[in-house]
Enzyme design. Structure first.
Site, PDB file in Angstrom:
ATOM      1  N   GLU A  35       0.818  -1.215   0.000  1.00  0.00           N
ATOM      2  CA  GLU A  35       0.000   0.000   0.000  1.00  0.00           C
ATOM      3  C   GLU A  35       0.848   1.259   0.000  1.00  0.00           C
ATOM      4  O   GLU A  35       0.347   2.353   0.256  1.00  0.00           O
ATOM      5  CB  GLU A  35      -0.970  -0.008   1.196  1.00  0.00           C
ATOM      6  CG  GLU A  35      -1.973  -1.152   1.113  1.00  0.00           C
ATOM      7  CD  GLU A  35      -3.099  -1.037   2.133  1.00  0.00           C
ATOM      8  OE1 GLU A  35      -3.045  -0.150   3.012  1.00  0.00           O
ATOM      9  OE2 GLU A  35      -4.042  -1.833   2.036  1.00  0.00           O
ATOM     10  N   ARG A  72      -8.670  -1.258  -0.684  1.00  0.00           N
ATOM     11  CA  ARG A  72      -8.081  -2.573  -0.439  1.00  0.00           C
ATOM     12  C   ARG A  72      -6.579  -2.498  -0.742  1.00  0.00           C
ATOM     13  O   ARG A  72      -6.102  -1.543  -1.340  1.00  0.00           O
ATOM     14  CB  ARG A  72      -8.719  -3.656  -1.335  1.00  0.00           C
ATOM     15  CG  ARG A  72     -10.221  -3.824  -1.217  1.00  0.00           C
ATOM     16  CD  ARG A  72     -10.733  -4.084   0.182  1.00  0.00           C
ATOM     17  NE  ARG A  72     -10.152  -5.207   0.876  1.00  0.00           N
ATOM     18  CZ  ARG A  72     -10.795  -6.311   1.259  1.00  0.00           C
ATOM     19  NH1 ARG A  72     -12.077  -6.443   0.969  1.00  0.00           N
ATOM     20  NH2 ARG A  72     -10.192  -7.258   1.949  1.00  0.00           N
ATOM     21  N   LYS A  93     -15.862  -1.277   3.134  1.00  0.00           N
ATOM     22  CA  LYS A  93     -15.203  -1.663   1.882  1.00  0.00           C
ATOM     23  C   LYS A  93     -16.271  -2.268   0.979  1.00  0.00           C
ATOM     24  O   LYS A  93     -16.767  -3.373   1.260  1.00  0.00           O
ATOM     25  CB  LYS A  93     -14.141  -2.732   2.159  1.00  0.00           C
ATOM     26  CG  LYS A  93     -12.931  -2.274   2.977  1.00  0.00           C
ATOM     27  CD  LYS A  93     -12.136  -3.501   3.423  1.00  0.00           C
ATOM     28  CE  LYS A  93     -10.741  -3.157   3.895  1.00  0.00           C
ATOM     29  NZ  LYS A  93     -10.091  -4.337   4.555  1.00  0.00           N
TER      30      LYS A  93
HETATM   31  P1  PGA Z   1      -6.760  -5.886   2.549  1.00  0.00           P
HETATM   32  O1  PGA Z   1      -6.244  -5.026   3.771  1.00  0.00           O
HETATM   33  O2  PGA Z   1      -7.278  -4.989   1.513  1.00  0.00           O
HETATM   34  O3  PGA Z   1      -5.520  -6.649   2.120  1.00  0.00           O
HETATM   35  O4  PGA Z   1      -7.805  -6.815   3.105  1.00  0.00           O
HETATM   36  C1  PGA Z   1      -6.795  -3.795   4.154  1.00  0.00           C
HETATM   37  C2  PGA Z   1      -7.237  -3.810   5.600  1.00  0.00           C
HETATM   38  O5  PGA Z   1      -7.095  -4.817   6.316  1.00  0.00           O
HETATM   39  O6  PGA Z   1      -7.773  -2.806   6.067  1.00  0.00           O
HETATM   40 ZN    ZN Z   2      -8.085  -3.956   8.148  1.00  0.00          ZN
END
Ligand code: PGA
Ligand code: ZN
Length: 431
Positions: free
Chosen positions: A206, A367, A338
């Site tokens: 990220e 994500r 999300k």
């Molecule tokens: P992920 O992580 O998109 O790999 O699930 C993001 C989070 O846990 O907030």
């Molecule tokens: Zn998370």
């Protein structure tokens, strides 16, 4: 048939920030307006998320999406052609019924969400308004407090450290733009610090600095030092937010910190986190306990929820019924939102409405596998959620979101509002 009815739907395979395939959909209305959206992908996923449908072939590590793309171009296109794109709830209900399973396991949440989001974009385009304005009307003027990652970790950094996100928030900032400026200083300061230590090894999934640390706590020390190095008083202008993502290293109340070669039970992990809370200016903790450890989650929230934001991500998976269940036992006081955890905009919005009705705060989140798509920025502002988490302050797929929010802040001008600092203190009424 009104002009905003869907004339055609087309999906294609595009590629995300990890170089993995993902689904893009394009919706065209009778008046010629179009909308386009790309679905992201998680790496540290909750087990109760809706299904991110991948092909059962070895290509691209088993991650190809040709089946999901096919579902959009075939079944979904047939089912939604002729539907008004400006009735999001009805359109999403059609997608939900067409799939017919609780977790979108037939068509894939990636197939349904691509269409759900693209239709919203098309409807906004047809009305010639930005998406946030289409979703929220004239009241959609609240810019979100950004949670920005400085060090990556967990599943996003080869498990080099156990904790997943070491982030900053800027409770002292007067507006979104200033929060972004301050974070830019902290990100640079952290990079310089890693350089000095001889441990600047690029960035994680990220965009946060690669976490070359001997213990998890060392990352917290480095983060505090980076905040100071940028000229801020930790806890005043700039504070710390963590995503522990404990489901990634714990099952059934046993948590193994691989970096530190030790295993803790729920109370042991809670004790460790409480110690960190005493030493560091942490104002928000996500997934402090595992998704299957609701009781631990509730004990942690009871201990610190009055002074700290406790966020459920894997615990709640943007699902309204799980938000209500958690509230009934006092687990968490904020929900991460999300859209691809559910597969339609309407269901994601329902999770936010459920959160508001039980007094929880909300954070719209990207994500770890992202693209140039900026839909979530518009959701955060359109739904007036108040907080936004899209990873770090590097990599185009992250910067695309921060930059989009800056454009919206500028466009709103004097009407722009900013999340109050007390969002983390649980002191203001968030209903
Ligand atoms: P992920 O992580 O998109 O790999 O699930 C993001 C989070 O846990 O907030
Ligand atoms: Zn998370």
């Amino acid at each position: 048939m009104n002009d905003r009815c869907i004339r055609s739907v087309r999906a294609r395979r595009v590629w995300d920030s990890r170089g993995n395939p993902t689904v893009e959909a394009e919706v065209t209305l009778h008046d010629g307006s179009t909308g386009r959206a790309i679905v992201p992908a998680g790496a540290s996923r909750g087990t109760r998320e809706a299904l991110d449908l991948r092909d059962a072939t070895p290509r691209f590590g088993g991650l190809d999406v040709l089946r999901a793309v096919g579902h959009v171009n075939d079944e979904i296109a047939r089912a939604v052609t002729g539907c008004p794109a400006d009735d999001q709830a009805a359109l999403d209900q059609r997608l939900i019924e067409l799939d017919g399973t609780p977790a979108k396991t037939r068509l894939g949440a990636n197939a349904t969400l691509a269409v759900s989001m693209a239709a919203a974009h098309a409807a906004a385009a047809s009305l010639a308004v930005p998406l946030y304005r289409y979703l929220g009307g004239p009241d959609a003027t609240l810019l979100p407090m950004p949670q920005i990652q400085i060090f990556g970790g967990g599943a996003h950094a080869g498990r080099r450290v156990d904790i997943q996100d070491f982030m900053v928030v800027c409770p002292g900032a007067r507006d979104f733009g200033q929060a972004i400026e301050w974070t830019a200083e902290v990100y640079r300061s952290a990079g310089a610090l890693m350089q000095q230590r001889g441990s600047r090894f690029g960035v994680a999934d990220e965009g946060g600095w690669w976490p070359d640390f001997a213990t998890n706590e060392e990352a917290l020390e480095a983060l505090s030092a980076a905040i100071e190095g940028a000229g801020f008083v930790p806890g005043e202008q700039v504070a710390i937010a963590l995503d522990v993502a404990a489901s990634e290293f714990g099952r059934q109340g046993r948590y193994t910190l691989g970096l530190e070669s030790r295993t803790l039970d729920s109370d042991g992990l809670i004790e460790l986190l409480l110690r960190w809370l005493d030493k560091y200016p942490i104002v928000s903790i996500e997934d402090p306990l595992g998704e299957d450890d609701q009781q631990g989650f509730a004990r942690f929230t009871q201990a610190v929820g009055h002074r700290l934001q406790v966020v459920g991500d894997d615990l709640l998976v943007s699902h309204a019924p799980l938000v209500r269940e958690a509230a009934a036992i006092g687990a968490a006081n904020a929900v991460l939102l999300k859209p691809n955890q559910r597969g339609t905009l309407t269901e994601t919005l329902q999770a936010w409405q459920a959160a508001k009705s039980v007094g929880y705060a909300g954070i719209v989140s990207a994500r770890s596998g992202e693209t140039e798509d900026t839909t979530i920025v518009h959701l955060a502002i359109g739904w007036q959620v108040g907080q936004l988490k899209v990873g770090s302050f590097a990599r185009g797929e992250r910067m695309a979101k921060w930059n989009e929010a800056l454009r919206i802040e500028e466009r709103l001008g004097a009407r722009a509002r900013f999340a109050p600092a007390s969002v983390f203190g649980r002191s203001r009424s968030i209903a």
